[in-house]
Write a protein that holds these residues in place. Structure first.
Motif, mmCIF file in Angstrom:
data_model
loop_
_atom_site.group_PDB
_atom_site.id
_atom_site.type_symbol
_atom_site.label_atom_id
_atom_site.label_comp_id
_atom_site.label_asym_id
_atom_site.label_seq_id
_atom_site.Cartn_x
_atom_site.Cartn_y
_atom_site.Cartn_z
ATOM 1 N N VAL A 45 0.754 -1.196 -0.042
ATOM 2 C CA VAL A 45 0.114 -0.194 -0.098
ATOM 3 C C VAL A 45 0.760 1.080 -0.018
ATOM 4 O O VAL A 45 0.733 2.035 -0.873
ATOM 5 C CB VAL A 45 -0.756 0.066 1.308
ATOM 6 N N LEU A 46 1.994 1.270 0.981
ATOM 7 C CA LEU A 46 2.657 2.555 1.215
ATOM 8 C C LEU A 46 3.585 2.657 -0.040
ATOM 9 O O LEU A 46 3.760 3.708 -0.725
ATOM 10 C CB LEU A 46 3.420 2.410 2.421
ATOM 11 N N ALA A 47 4.444 1.595 -0.496
ATOM 12 C CA ALA A 47 5.379 1.787 -1.510
ATOM 13 C C ALA A 47 4.594 1.654 -2.913
ATOM 14 O O ALA A 47 5.336 2.536 -3.597
ATOM 15 C CB ALA A 47 6.524 0.731 -1.480
ATOM 16 N N GLY A 48 3.595 0.998 -3.014
ATOM 17 C CA GLY A 48 2.987 1.287 -4.130
ATOM 18 C C GLY A 48 2.183 2.542 -4.316
ATOM 19 O O GLY A 48 2.279 3.055 -5.521
ATOM 20 N N GLY A 49 1.864 3.108 -3.271
ATOM 21 C CA GLY A 49 0.898 4.335 -3.567
ATOM 22 C C GLY A 49 2.041 5.396 -3.861
ATOM 23 O O GLY A 49 1.795 6.427 -4.574
ATOM 24 N N TRP A 50 3.134 5.336 -2.990
ATOM 25 C CA TRP A 50 4.172 6.311 -3.340
ATOM 26 C C TRP A 50 4.737 6.381 -4.621
ATOM 27 O O TRP A 50 4.742 7.349 -5.342
ATOM 28 C CB TRP A 50 5.475 6.322 -2.648
ATOM 29 N N ALA A 51 5.106 5.104 -5.039
ATOM 30 C CA ALA A 51 5.462 5.000 -6.707
ATOM 31 C C ALA A 51 4.182 5.446 -7.858
ATOM 32 O O ALA A 51 4.699 6.161 -8.668
ATOM 33 C CB ALA A 51 5.691 3.574 -6.875
ATOM 34 N N LEU A 52 3.100 5.073 -7.444
ATOM 35 C CA LEU A 52 2.053 5.462 -8.373
ATOM 36 C C LEU A 52 1.909 7.095 -8.450
ATOM 37 O O LEU A 52 1.808 7.870 -9.428
ATOM 38 C CB LEU A 52 0.586 4.797 -7.801
ATOM 39 N N TRP B 175 6.023 8.203 6.551
ATOM 40 C CA TRP B 175 5.580 8.124 5.169
ATOM 41 C C TRP B 175 4.367 9.205 4.840
ATOM 42 O O TRP B 175 4.467 10.044 3.718
ATOM 43 C CB TRP B 175 4.924 6.490 4.823
ATOM 44 N N LEU B 176 3.466 9.307 5.751
ATOM 45 C CA LEU B 176 2.332 10.366 5.560
ATOM 46 C C LEU B 176 2.990 11.813 5.355
ATOM 47 O O LEU B 176 2.816 12.446 4.447
ATOM 48 C CB LEU B 176 1.349 10.262 6.447
ATOM 49 N N ALA B 177 3.759 12.061 6.266
ATOM 50 C CA ALA B 177 4.245 13.414 6.233
ATOM 51 C C ALA B 177 5.179 13.778 5.134
ATOM 52 O O ALA B 177 5.267 14.601 4.545
ATOM 53 C CB ALA B 177 5.098 13.706 7.400
ATOM 54 N N SER B 178 5.957 12.608 4.611
ATOM 55 C CA SER B 178 7.138 12.894 3.581
ATOM 56 C C SER B 178 6.237 12.953 2.069
ATOM 57 O O SER B 178 6.707 13.705 1.165
ATOM 58 C CB SER B 178 8.127 11.660 3.601
ATOM 59 N N PHE C 81 14.096 16.662 -0.473
ATOM 60 C CA PHE C 81 14.232 16.635 0.743
ATOM 61 C C PHE C 81 13.339 15.476 1.469
ATOM 62 O O PHE C 81 13.505 14.498 2.018
ATOM 63 C CB PHE C 81 13.906 17.855 1.682
ATOM 64 N N PHE C 82 11.966 15.639 0.787
ATOM 65 C CA PHE C 82 10.700 14.518 1.536
ATOM 66 C C PHE C 82 10.860 13.447 0.601
ATOM 67 O O PHE C 82 10.662 12.280 1.122
ATOM 68 C CB PHE C 82 9.511 15.486 1.056
ATOM 69 N N GLU C 83 11.664 13.584 -0.636
ATOM 70 C CA GLU C 83 11.891 12.079 -1.148
ATOM 71 C C GLU C 83 12.798 11.321 -0.423
ATOM 72 O O GLU C 83 12.768 9.876 0.004
ATOM 73 C CB GLU C 83 12.283 12.273 -2.554
ATOM 74 N N TRP C 84 13.970 11.864 -0.009
ATOM 75 C CA TRP C 84 14.936 11.329 0.781
ATOM 76 C C TRP C 84 14.309 10.764 2.205
ATOM 77 O O TRP C 84 14.529 9.686 2.578
ATOM 78 C CB TRP C 84 16.021 12.351 1.286
ATOM 79 N N LEU C 85 13.588 11.756 2.878
ATOM 80 C CA LEU C 85 12.912 11.699 4.057
ATOM 81 C C LEU C 85 11.922 10.408 3.910
ATOM 82 O O LEU C 85 11.720 9.387 4.921
ATOM 83 C CB LEU C 85 12.145 12.758 4.695
ATOM 84 N N HIS C 86 11.380 10.129 2.868
ATOM 85 C CA HIS C 86 10.475 8.946 2.563
ATOM 86 C C HIS C 86 11.028 7.497 3.199
ATOM 87 O O HIS C 86 10.304 6.559 3.411
ATOM 88 C CB HIS C 86 9.843 9.011 1.353
ATOM 89 N N TRP C 87 12.188 7.497 2.729
ATOM 90 C CA TRP C 87 12.885 6.121 2.782
ATOM 91 C C TRP C 87 13.361 5.668 4.163
ATOM 92 O O TRP C 87 13.369 4.545 4.574
ATOM 93 C CB TRP C 87 14.288 6.224 1.816
ATOM 94 N N PHE C 88 12.989 6.473 5.191
ATOM 95 C CA PHE C 88 13.408 6.277 6.626
ATOM 96 C C PHE C 88 11.942 5.469 6.888
ATOM 97 O O PHE C 88 12.033 4.938 8.065
ATOM 98 C CB PHE C 88 13.362 7.517 7.421
ATOM 99 N N ALA C 89 10.704 5.553 6.119
ATOM 100 C CA ALA C 89 9.697 4.856 6.561
ATOM 101 C C ALA C 89 9.783 3.198 6.535
ATOM 102 O O ALA C 89 9.528 2.556 7.384
ATOM 103 C CB ALA C 89 8.507 5.333 5.782
ATOM 104 N N TYR C 90 10.701 2.940 5.657
ATOM 105 C CA TYR C 90 11.006 1.594 5.462
ATOM 106 C C TYR C 90 11.968 0.998 6.380
ATOM 107 O O TYR C 90 11.893 0.042 6.934
ATOM 108 C CB TYR C 90 11.334 1.227 3.896
ATOM 109 N N VAL C 91 12.832 1.979 6.799
ATOM 110 C CA VAL C 91 13.714 1.670 7.976
ATOM 111 C C VAL C 91 12.903 1.053 9.054
ATOM 112 O O VAL C 91 13.099 0.159 9.964
ATOM 113 C CB VAL C 91 14.763 2.609 8.322
ATOM 114 N N LEU C 92 11.926 2.213 9.440
ATOM 115 C CA LEU C 92 11.058 1.817 10.628
ATOM 116 C C LEU C 92 9.997 0.645 10.422
ATOM 117 O O LEU C 92 9.935 -0.130 11.477
ATOM 118 C CB LEU C 92 10.157 3.032 11.003
#
Length: 261
Positions: free
Chosen positions: A60-67, A140-143, A182-193
């Protein structure tokens, strides 16, 4: 699973290269990169060994971001002339097909590398909601929201003919020269968490580390700023002096002699 993803993305990029040769617009590579990332997320979510919850969140999250990213880039690629960065490459490479082929296939390799954080989430055995889950979704939502706002602000600025040749320094662009990055970079921390507890957790750090290196030193900021200097000259140089490059912060009080800066 990564081998399957690699084969699929190579096929996608070869089709993109053929499209570029026919239409002389290399911007399609950005659309296909985003689409390839979405494809990678769905493949790994479907075939991962982890619990259902992290795999559903990944889809849902990675797919939504990519779409969202692919759709945003497609509007620019299909509705505008070729991006100036790629026009510059076309001139430098004398419009030869081989360098563009290598470039497109290189993007397939990049997709596989950035799929590693997705693999970490897909292998997470923790099937309950934890504090890490909540924090990951919040990041993810914020970024993604921040990147969407930055993209919309820039698109609105560029759509106004009176802004031609001028630098967007409104909204988020007042606080950072590249808030979308900046927000693109921040987004990748969602998957770390989201991958906390996964046996492959260390792979999740490939996302923010590699994305920072690409944005800061390789294909992101250096390309964008070089193109901005070619097209907007002194206007952009003044913008550089007063506005932080990547991380949002208060603009510096410097020469603002130009009425539109």
């Amino acid at each position: 699973m990564l081998g399957v993803i690699a084969a699929m993305v190579v096929a996608l990029m070869l089709a993109g290269w053929a499209w570029e040769r026919a239409r002389r617009n290399a911007g399609i590579v950005d659309v296909l990169w985003a689409a390839g990332m979405g494809l990678a997320a769905l493949v790994l979510a479907a075939g991962g060994s982890g619990a259902t919850l992290p795999r559903v969140l990944l889809a849902v999250l990675a797919g939504g971001w990519a779409l969202r990213l692919a759709a945003h880039l497609a509007v620019r690629v299909f509705g505008e002339p070729e991006d100036g960065r790629y026009r510059h490459l076309r001139e430098h490479w004398r419009d030869r097909g081989l360098p563009f082929l290598v470039f497109f296939l290189g993007q397939a390799v990049v997709v596989v590398l950035f799929a590693l954080p997705f693999a970490a989430v897909a292998a997470n055995p923790v099937g309950r909601v934890t504090a890490w889950t909540v924090l990951g979704v919040a990041v993810w939502l914020a970024s993604v929201a921040g990147e969407a706002v930055a993209d919309r602000q820039l698109a609105r600025f560029r759509a106004d003919p009176s802004n031609r040749g001028r630098t967007c320094d409104r909204g988020l662009w007042r606080w950072s020269r590249h808030p979308n990055y900046f927000f693109e970079w921040l987004h990748w921390f969602a998957y770390v968490l989201l991958s906390v507890g996964s046996p492959l957790h260390v792979l999740s750090w490939v996302g923010p580390v590699l994305m920072y290196l690409f944005l800061r030193y390789l294909s992101g900021i250096p390309w964008s700023e070089a193109q901005a200097l070619r097209t907007r000259g002194d206007d952009y140089r003044r913008y550089q002096k007063r506005t932080p490059m990547l991380f949002p912060w208060f603009p510096r009080d410097v020469d603002r002699r130009s009425p539109h800066t």
